[in-house]
Design a protein around this motif. Structure first.
Motif, PDB file in Angstrom:
ATOM      1  N   LEU A  82       0.818  -1.209   0.000  1.00  0.00           N
ATOM      2  CA  LEU A  82       0.000   0.000   0.000  1.00  0.00           C
ATOM      3  C   LEU A  82       0.851   1.256   0.000  1.00  0.00           C
ATOM      4  O   LEU A  82       0.502   2.261  -0.634  1.00  0.00           O
ATOM      5  N   GLN A  83       1.973   1.232   0.701  1.00  0.00           N
ATOM      6  CA  GLN A  83       2.883   2.376   0.678  1.00  0.00           C
ATOM      7  C   GLN A  83       3.455   2.575  -0.720  1.00  0.00           C
ATOM      8  O   GLN A  83       3.618   3.707  -1.184  1.00  0.00           O
ATOM      9  N   ARG A  84       3.743   1.482  -1.392  1.00  0.00           N
ATOM     10  CA  ARG A  84       4.263   1.564  -2.761  1.00  0.00           C
ATOM     11  C   ARG A  84       3.220   2.162  -3.702  1.00  0.00           C
ATOM     12  O   ARG A  84       3.535   3.035  -4.517  1.00  0.00           O
ATOM     13  N   ILE A  85       1.980   1.700  -3.574  1.00  0.00           N
ATOM     14  CA  ILE A  85       0.908   2.240  -4.416  1.00  0.00           C
ATOM     15  C   ILE A  85       0.716   3.728  -4.144  1.00  0.00           C
ATOM     16  O   ILE A  85       0.590   4.544  -5.074  1.00  0.00           O
ATOM     17  N   GLY A  86       0.685   4.112  -2.874  1.00  0.00           N
ATOM     18  CA  GLY A  86       0.499   5.518  -2.512  1.00  0.00           C
ATOM     19  C   GLY A  86       1.610   6.404  -3.029  1.00  0.00           C
ATOM     20  O   GLY A  86       1.370   7.541  -3.453  1.00  0.00           O
ATOM     21  N   THR A  87       2.846   5.886  -3.014  1.00  0.00           N
ATOM     22  CA  THR A  87       3.978   6.658  -3.542  1.00  0.00           C
ATOM     23  C   THR A  87       3.779   6.938  -5.024  1.00  0.00           C
ATOM     24  O   THR A  87       4.048   8.046  -5.507  1.00  0.00           O
ATOM     25  N   GLY A  88       3.295   5.946  -5.760  1.00  0.00           N
ATOM     26  CA  GLY A  88       3.028   6.150  -7.185  1.00  0.00           C
ATOM     27  C   GLY A  88       1.935   7.178  -7.425  1.00  0.00           C
ATOM     28  O   GLY A  88       2.031   7.996  -8.349  1.00  0.00           O
ATOM     29  N   HIS A  89       0.887   7.154  -6.588  1.00  0.00           N
ATOM     30  CA  HIS A  89      -0.161   8.171  -6.696  1.00  0.00           C
ATOM     31  C   HIS A  89       0.432   9.570  -6.523  1.00  0.00           C
ATOM     32  O   HIS A  89       0.080  10.508  -7.251  1.00  0.00           O
ATOM     33  N   PHE A  90       1.329   9.705  -5.546  1.00  0.00           N
ATOM     34  CA  PHE A  90       1.942  11.001  -5.270  1.00  0.00           C
ATOM     35  C   PHE A  90       2.808  11.464  -6.442  1.00  0.00           C
ATOM     36  O   PHE A  90       2.733  12.621  -6.870  1.00  0.00           O
ATOM     37  N   ILE A  91       3.607  10.565  -6.984  1.00  0.00           N
ATOM     38  CA  ILE A  91       4.507  10.915  -8.090  1.00  0.00           C
ATOM     39  C   ILE A  91       3.715  11.333  -9.330  1.00  0.00           C
ATOM     40  O   ILE A  91       4.116  12.253 -10.058  1.00  0.00           O
ATOM     41  N   SER A  92       2.588  10.679  -9.576  1.00  0.00           N
ATOM     42  CA  SER A  92       1.802  10.971 -10.784  1.00  0.00           C
ATOM     43  C   SER A  92       1.305  12.416 -10.824  1.00  0.00           C
ATOM     44  O   SER A  92       1.091  12.972 -11.909  1.00  0.00           O
ATOM     45  N   ILE A  93       1.133  13.022  -9.668  1.00  0.00           N
ATOM     46  CA  ILE A  93       0.688  14.416  -9.611  1.00  0.00           C
ATOM     47  C   ILE A  93       1.682  15.318 -10.329  1.00  0.00           C
ATOM     48  O   ILE A  93       1.297  16.247 -11.055  1.00  0.00           O
ATOM     49  N   PHE A  94       2.966  15.020 -10.172  1.00  0.00           N
ATOM     50  CA  PHE A  94       4.002  15.873 -10.748  1.00  0.00           C
ATOM     51  C   PHE A  94       4.062  15.743 -12.271  1.00  0.00           C
ATOM     52  O   PHE A  94       4.526  16.660 -12.948  1.00  0.00           O
TER      53      PHE A  94
END
Length: 274
Positions: free
Chosen positions: A120-132
């Motif tokens: 879940l931490q890995r998935i959340g990190t990807g969500h965060f990166i996609s914003i940029f």
């Protein structure tokens, strides 16, 4: 989800015809398997917005690139705008070993988790990166439109700004994929019961399909709403008259809200993002 337990409660009517009808009486195992899948749905829903952002590589990124200079240097060779998606693939190829060989060992020292980051931490990190990625695309469009406005290039296609300025947004999306898509694949596969592994794999694929539909729906709504006053809107046929960056800002905002929702449902699922 306690009400599902009633499906395992026997009633006199279940034995009225001698044999038990499996469509009216379930086993406790079947009910628990159903519950385990339903618990995944909130996490699954958050993947749809990510897939909508990811789908821009094949949609609006290509449209944006078609209004930029595709010529390579002083040669006569021109790069098809759609081919820049290759940089997204190259980014994935680059980040997969970086994640395994560098990020995981470092994260393992910080978190003490054997995998460095939980799924879940890995998935959340990807969500965060996609914003940029959306922010990068929006900033590029602001710069492109500034050149159009400054020199009056409204009827000129392409605008003299190299298409290679799109590369960062593709690279960022590729990085986000390594975190979110791989994390989703592992998460859904491991969280479902052994008899439903195929369903777990299918859940991740459905987010990609629904993400494409959501992206198309958003584009249709934005075009309809932004052209009601008779203006060109955000996404006209000639982007030099449009405001495409506003659509990228919208996706960035939706991604931010989606990330916040993901954090909440992830904590609800197994505690602090675990």
């Amino acid at each position: 989800m306690i009400f599902f337990d009633k499906a395992a409660v026997e009633t006199p009517s279940d034995h009225a015809k001698g044999s038990v009808n499996p469509w009216t009486l379930c086993t406790v195992t079947q009910i628990e398997e159903l519950k385990s899948v339903l618990r995944l749905l909130p996490i699954w829903v958050t993947g749809i917005v990510f897939s909508s952002v990811r789908s821009q590589m094949d949609n609006l990124f290509v449209l944006q690139g078609s209004f930029m200079d595709t010529q390579v240097g002083k040669t006569s060779f021109k790069i098809p705008p759609a081919s820049l998606g290759t940089f997204g693939t190259l980014s994935v190829i680059f980040w997969v070993p970086v994640y395994d060989q560098i990020i995981v060992p470092l994260a393992r020292k910080l978190t003490g988790h054997p995998n460095g980051l939980t799924q879940l931490q890995r998935i959340g990190t990807g969500h965060f990166i996609s914003i940029f990625s959306m922010l990068s695309a929006g900033i590029l469009e602001v710069i492109r439109l500034e050149i159009v406005k400054r020199h009056g290039y409204y009827e000129i296609k392409p605008v003299p700004i190299p298409i290679f300025w799109q590369v960062p947004q593709f690279l960022i999306i590729g990085c986000a994929e390594v975190f979110t898509l791989v994390g989703q694949m592992e998460f859904f596969y491991e969280q479902v019961p052994g008899s439903m592994k195929s369903l777990g794999s299918a859940l991740r694929l459905t987010t990609i399909a629904l993400g494409n539909y959501t992206s198309s729906l958003l584009v249709s709504i934005v075009i309809k709403v932004t052209t009601e006053d008779g203006g060109p809107g955000w996404i006209p046929d000639n982007l030099n008259y449009g405001q495409l960056q506003n659509f990228f800002w919208l996706l960035a905002a939706l991604s931010g809200v989606n990330l916040a929702i993901f954090v909440v449902v992830a904590k609800w699922h197994t505690g602090p993002l675990g």
